[in-house]
Design an enzyme around this catalytic site. Sequence first.
Site, short mmCIF file in Angstrom:
data_model
loop_
_atom_site.label_atom_id
_atom_site.label_comp_id
_atom_site.label_asym_id
_atom_site.label_seq_id
_atom_site.Cartn_x
_atom_site.Cartn_y
_atom_site.Cartn_z
N ASP A 16 1.22 4.24 7.82
CA ASP A 16 0.85 3.26 6.80
C ASP A 16 2.15 2.96 6.06
O ASP A 16 2.87 3.89 5.67
CB ASP A 16 -0.20 3.87 5.86
CG ASP A 16 -0.73 2.89 4.83
OD1 ASP A 16 0.07 2.10 4.28
OD2 ASP A 16 -1.94 2.92 4.55
N LEU A 74 2.68 2.20 3.24
CA LEU A 74 2.68 2.67 1.85
C LEU A 74 3.46 3.98 1.70
O LEU A 74 3.91 4.33 0.61
CB LEU A 74 1.22 2.90 1.42
CG LEU A 74 0.93 2.91 -0.07
CD1 LEU A 74 1.21 1.55 -0.68
CD2 LEU A 74 -0.53 3.30 -0.32
N SER A 75 3.60 4.71 2.80
CA SER A 75 4.17 6.06 2.74
C SER A 75 5.66 6.07 3.08
O SER A 75 6.05 5.76 4.21
CB SER A 75 3.42 6.96 3.72
OG SER A 75 4.19 8.10 4.04
N PRO A 76 6.51 6.46 2.13
CA PRO A 76 7.95 6.48 2.39
C PRO A 76 8.35 7.58 3.38
O PRO A 76 9.24 7.37 4.21
CB PRO A 76 8.55 6.75 1.01
CG PRO A 76 7.47 7.43 0.23
CD PRO A 76 6.18 6.86 0.74
N THR A 116 6.66 8.47 5.81
CA THR A 116 6.30 7.96 7.13
C THR A 116 7.36 7.00 7.65
O THR A 116 7.62 6.94 8.86
CB THR A 116 4.92 7.29 7.07
OG1 THR A 116 3.99 8.23 6.52
CG2 THR A 116 4.44 6.86 8.44
#
Lengths: 229, 229
Positions: B15, B17-19, B21
């Site tokens: 996603d 939204l996740s740094p 990641t």
Amino acid sequence: MAGGGGRKVVELFFDVLSPYTWLGFEVLCRYRSIWNIDVKLRPGFLSGIIHATGNQAPAMVPKKGAYMVHDLQRLATYYQVPLKQPSDFFEVVLNKGSLSAMRFVTAIDMAHPEFVESVSRELWKRIWSTDEDITQPESLLSAAQKAGLPSEEAQKMLKMISSPEVKNRLRDSTEEALNYGAFGMPAIVAHVKGTPHLFFGCDRFELLAHLLGEKWLGPLPPVKAKSHM
Amino acid sequence: MAGGGGRKVVELFFDVLSPYTWLGFEVLCRYRSIWNIDVKLRPGFLSGIIHATGNQAPAMVPKKGAYMVHDLQRLATYYQVPLKQPSDFFEVVLNKGSLSAMRFVTAIDMAHPEFVESVSRELWKRIWSTDEDITQPESLLSAAQKAGLPSEEAQKMLKMISSPEVKNRLRDSTEEALNYGAFGMPAIVAHVKGTPHLFFGCDRFELLAHLLGEKWLGPLPPVKAKSHM
């Protein structure tokens, strides 16, 4: 904070309740003779850190707890640390805890710091390998004995654990970890050019090496000194 | 699950939204041409995973949030990913979220899978590097344009995001990640000899390499194919 002979100081704030900290502890003990560092073992109290920060024990989220069991097993195998789950995690880790054990380690740190590493390792083995108690006086004495601490000295340390000096010292070092920004353990604080750098967890060694200007050779670096396990 | 040419399949549930990641995504994209693996990019919905598992966003613990800012910056520098904090983390990450963005990526995955990597990277750059919106239609179209997706195709994908097909597909892949045991992202699932192995986070690549019988060469392996950044 400078180490002897220009060595950089790396502090490990630890509690034998934490299995990830055991892994970090063994890695730092292995690298102590490879990197140009002074490792300072700092007994602290994990529950105090968890409560002070409003953090939650990761195992409180069931899927995270289930993952951690696998993750720890995989890491332990790869790191060659004989870690095994206790038979009743909630009872042993969340209910019984480690307060008297960490006060015992703190007393040893005050009177016989040369035994902090070996006694801590024996305590970790009890709770996180052979599924044995670490809360009763005889459990602490047994760990001390296996670590080679003379029996009469171990008895003295045991008496010290209810003294204000020991209680305060453990509280102070926990407070110090919190002041460095810790919210869990292992909390590794590397002092470089007068600045403390906090690393949380046993999975930032590659970054730590980079900061120290050293090389990460994996969790099983070629042995230079005698084996610690 | 077997990859083409005997390659092992490694799925990345992600996603934008996740740094953390983003870091994991770039590492896997770099290793795709070095390790004998097929990387499958699987758009998922992080908030759905957090809610379903009762996990809490790590930034909800103030000391953990403060540590993460430093940790991410240190990792980003070391991994050479141009990650920067958004100006208003709570508003951008916790309030606005990524639902339309991840539906857009899902639509692209259905119609133009060859653009999933580049559009996702452009979305990450917006939210986690240049502090730009990822919730408005024009934001999504701008990311698609920078990724080289023809404008009329991007418009089509944008129309698809309110369709049941896209909504269901995103929900299903999120469900699939949960079934593998995910409780956060990145959730990396390596399929080896018919068994799925879940790795959480961007800090288990050394273990992943070990499982795959490959070698971890750090976050910046020697480039074999064209650079992705």
